[in-house]
Motif scaffolding. Structure first.
Motif, PDB file in Angstrom:
ATOM      1  N   HIS A  68     -26.540  33.692 -20.847  1.00  0.00           N
ATOM      2  CA  HIS A  68     -26.282  32.907 -19.640  1.00  0.00           C
ATOM      3  C   HIS A  68     -24.979  33.370 -18.993  1.00  0.00           C
ATOM      4  O   HIS A  68     -24.203  34.142 -19.561  1.00  0.00           O
ATOM      5  CB  HIS A  68     -26.194  31.419 -19.979  1.00  0.00           C
ATOM      6  N   GLY A  69     -24.747  32.861 -17.818  1.00  0.00           N
ATOM      7  CA  GLY A  69     -23.486  33.117 -17.134  1.00  0.00           C
ATOM      8  C   GLY A  69     -22.584  31.899 -17.211  1.00  0.00           C
ATOM      9  O   GLY A  69     -22.900  30.908 -17.862  1.00  0.00           O
ATOM     10  N   GLY A  70     -21.448  31.948 -16.544  1.00  0.00           N
ATOM     11  CA  GLY A  70     -20.551  30.803 -16.486  1.00  0.00           C
ATOM     12  C   GLY A  70     -19.942  30.467 -17.832  1.00  0.00           C
ATOM     13  O   GLY A  70     -19.695  31.341 -18.678  1.00  0.00           O
ATOM     14  N   LEU A  71     -19.679  29.170 -18.050  1.00  0.00           N
ATOM     15  CA  LEU A  71     -19.048  28.712 -19.284  1.00  0.00           C
ATOM     16  C   LEU A  71     -19.905  29.024 -20.500  1.00  0.00           C
ATOM     17  O   LEU A  71     -19.388  29.462 -21.536  1.00  0.00           O
ATOM     18  CB  LEU A  71     -18.783  27.199 -19.191  1.00  0.00           C
ATOM     19  N   MET A  72     -21.224  28.830 -20.383  1.00  0.00           N
ATOM     20  CA  MET A  72     -22.114  29.119 -21.511  1.00  0.00           C
ATOM     21  C   MET A  72     -22.054  30.591 -21.882  1.00  0.00           C
ATOM     22  O   MET A  72     -22.069  30.946 -23.071  1.00  0.00           O
ATOM     23  CB  MET A  72     -23.551  28.725 -21.162  1.00  0.00           C
ATOM     24  N   GLY A  73     -21.950  31.457 -20.903  1.00  0.00           N
ATOM     25  CA  GLY A  73     -21.843  32.888 -21.178  1.00  0.00           C
ATOM     26  C   GLY A  73     -20.554  33.233 -21.903  1.00  0.00           C
ATOM     27  O   GLY A  73     -20.537  34.089 -22.799  1.00  0.00           O
ATOM     28  N   ILE A  74     -19.455  32.581 -21.519  1.00  0.00           N
ATOM     29  CA  ILE A  74     -18.166  32.809 -22.201  1.00  0.00           C
ATOM     30  C   ILE A  74     -18.276  32.408 -23.667  1.00  0.00           C
ATOM     31  O   ILE A  74     -17.805  33.121 -24.568  1.00  0.00           O
ATOM     32  CB  ILE A  74     -17.043  32.022 -21.498  1.00  0.00           C
TER      33      ILE A  74
END
Length: 469
Positions: A283-289
């Motif tokens: 995923h992107g965003g916070l979930m990606g981090i």
């Protein structure tokens, strides 16, 4: 006015500082530190017992007031019991319909000749009654759709979201409900948000640091303990009260852990009692981090969006992982979507084709304290998490079932159904054959063709018997 304002500002700052210090100290002493070492002071257990007593009093008071005012509190029926169905086969029901039709013809006729045989193999108009009735039953009492809606409780838990017919019953009850709103949104929600931010932040920071260490025992040891610590803090952020059963059956390295799926927090519930290798889409965003930091410390299996559609690539990645007995067990939810914790739907066969030992796990939530089901078509992830954190608590039971292996005479589908049946039986859930993908898609033609084949086999098979006789 200056001399009066400055002392007031200083006093306000001092009070805020004291409040912040007390807040952090309480978090560290009673929640974060015990979570790190896996300890509990029993506060959540006392909290749960107190809530049950309050719910009982509120329900009795509300039912009494509703009876006096002739108000309807609950729906007059439950979706699970609209139609009484008996487990009979298509052939048996057709014979019964034809038998009843033949009896009426005989009763209404003065002739001594025998009527048509109830087991006649020829098509009869009365056969359509069966298909019409089953079609109407499916519309009125849809086994699939009701698995994706929250169940209404038999008692009230002081949450308006749990009783759609809630009305003002008495002043005392309304005051109690208002006090509950203040407690949940004024105290519990800020506390839980603080814990959630703390747990996620520590997970990202520590896993990133551990990622720089060389592979080996030290890295694995630190990674497992950091994951456990952070997940336990996140469990406290939900005031989750979890009872684990049969811990001797916990998944072991090189295996695959499969569980029924109700909510995204299923991962936190299981990972707070053991370490797993997660499987999912990047995923992107916070979930990606979070995903990128976690994979540095632990061999999680993340796929790109296009890779998820490649079944062979996914199966190869999973197979390569389980062959290495030093790697953590893989955690998979074979239903592929969230179900409302009343049923278990069809397990996708992919994870059962690998040939590894499967460790079934049954998860059952107690809806009296908060509905854990995530209706993704109705609530976004942020909205859902806020609803969870503003509920009273998340109470659930987790059963570790004995490990299961694929038998020689089983294919992947049969093995998946056997595991699913064991999970449903242990968790007290309804075992359904339907695909959870029907939540967003249409019924596959194969389901329709299967019923057509059964009916045609009844006709053709009986005609063959008649021709031989």
């Amino acid at each position: 006015m200056g001399p009066f304002i400055f002392p007031f500002n200083n006093l306000l700052c001092m009070l805020l500082g004291i409040s912040f210090t007390v807040w952090v100290t309480l978090l560290l002493v009673f929640i974060i530190v015990p979570a790190i070492f896996g300890l509990s002071f029993g506060i959540r257990g006392l909290y749960m017992k107190m809530l049950l007593k309050v719910f009982k009093w509120a329900t009795v008071r509300m039912e009494r007031g509703a009876k006096e005012k002739n108000h309807l509190l609950y729906k007059p029926y439950s979706l699970n019991s609209i139609i009484a169905k008996e487990p009979t086969s298509l052939e048996e029901e057709l014979k019964e319909i034809r038998r009843n039709g033949s009896s009426r013809e005989l009763d209404g006729s003065a002739s001594t000749s025998t009527g048509p045989s109830p087991s006649s193999s020829e098509f009869e108009m009365s056969d359509t009654f069966y298909f019409c009735r089953r079609g109407i039953e499916s519309i009125v009492d849809d086994e699939v759709t009701k698995c994706f809606s929250a169940e209404e409780l038999e008692s009230w838990n002081l949450l308006t979201r749990s009783n759609y017919n809630f009305q003002h019953i008495s002043t005392r009850l309304t005051v109690l409900w208002g006090l509950g709103v203040i407690i949940r949104y004024g105290f519990l929600l800020p506390l839980r948000l603080t814990l959630a931010i703390t747990g996620v932040s520590l997970l990202v920071v520590f896993t990133t640091i551990i990622g720089f260490l060389p592979n080996g025992r030290v890295k694995n040891f630190l990674s497992e303990n950091v994951h456990l610590m952070c997940y336990r803090i996140c469990v406290r952020a939900l005031t989750a009260i979890i009872t684990y059963h049969h811990s001797e059956n916990k998944p072991k390295n090189g295996g695959i852990c499969v569980a029924n799926h109700t909510s995204p927090i299923d991962v936190i519930i299981l990972a707070s009692d053991g370490c797993y290798a997660m499987v999912g889409q990047i995923h992107g965003g916070l979930m990606g981090i979070i995903q990128r930091s976690m994979v540095k410390a632990c061999p999680h299996i993340w796929f790109e969006r296009l890779e998820v559609k490649d079944r062979h690539l996914v199966a190869k990645r999973l197979s390569d992982h389980v062959k290495d007995k030093s790697k953590l067990p893989i955690l998979i939810f074979p239903e592929g979507t969230c179900i409302n914790n009343t049923s278990v739907m069809m397990f996708k066969k992919g994870s059962f084709e690998i040939g590894s030992t499967v460790y079934p796990v049954a998860i059952k939530y107690d809806p009296r304290f908060g509905d854990a089901f995530w209706n993704s078509s109705k609530f976004g992830m942020v909205n859902y998490l806020l609803r969870m954190m503003s509920s009273w608590a998340i109470v659930c039971s987790v059963w570790y079932l004995p490990p299961m292996s694929r038998q020689e005479d089983e294919d992947a589908v049969q093995f998946a159904n056997r595991v699913k049946a064991a999970i449903a039986r242990q968790g007290g859930l309804v075992d359904l054959l339907w695909d959870g993908g029907l939540k967003r898609g249409k019924v596959k033609d194969t389901f329709k063709e299967e019923q057509q084949k059964i009916y045609s086999n009844i006709l053709v098979g009986t005609q063959a018997d008649r021709s031989r006789s």
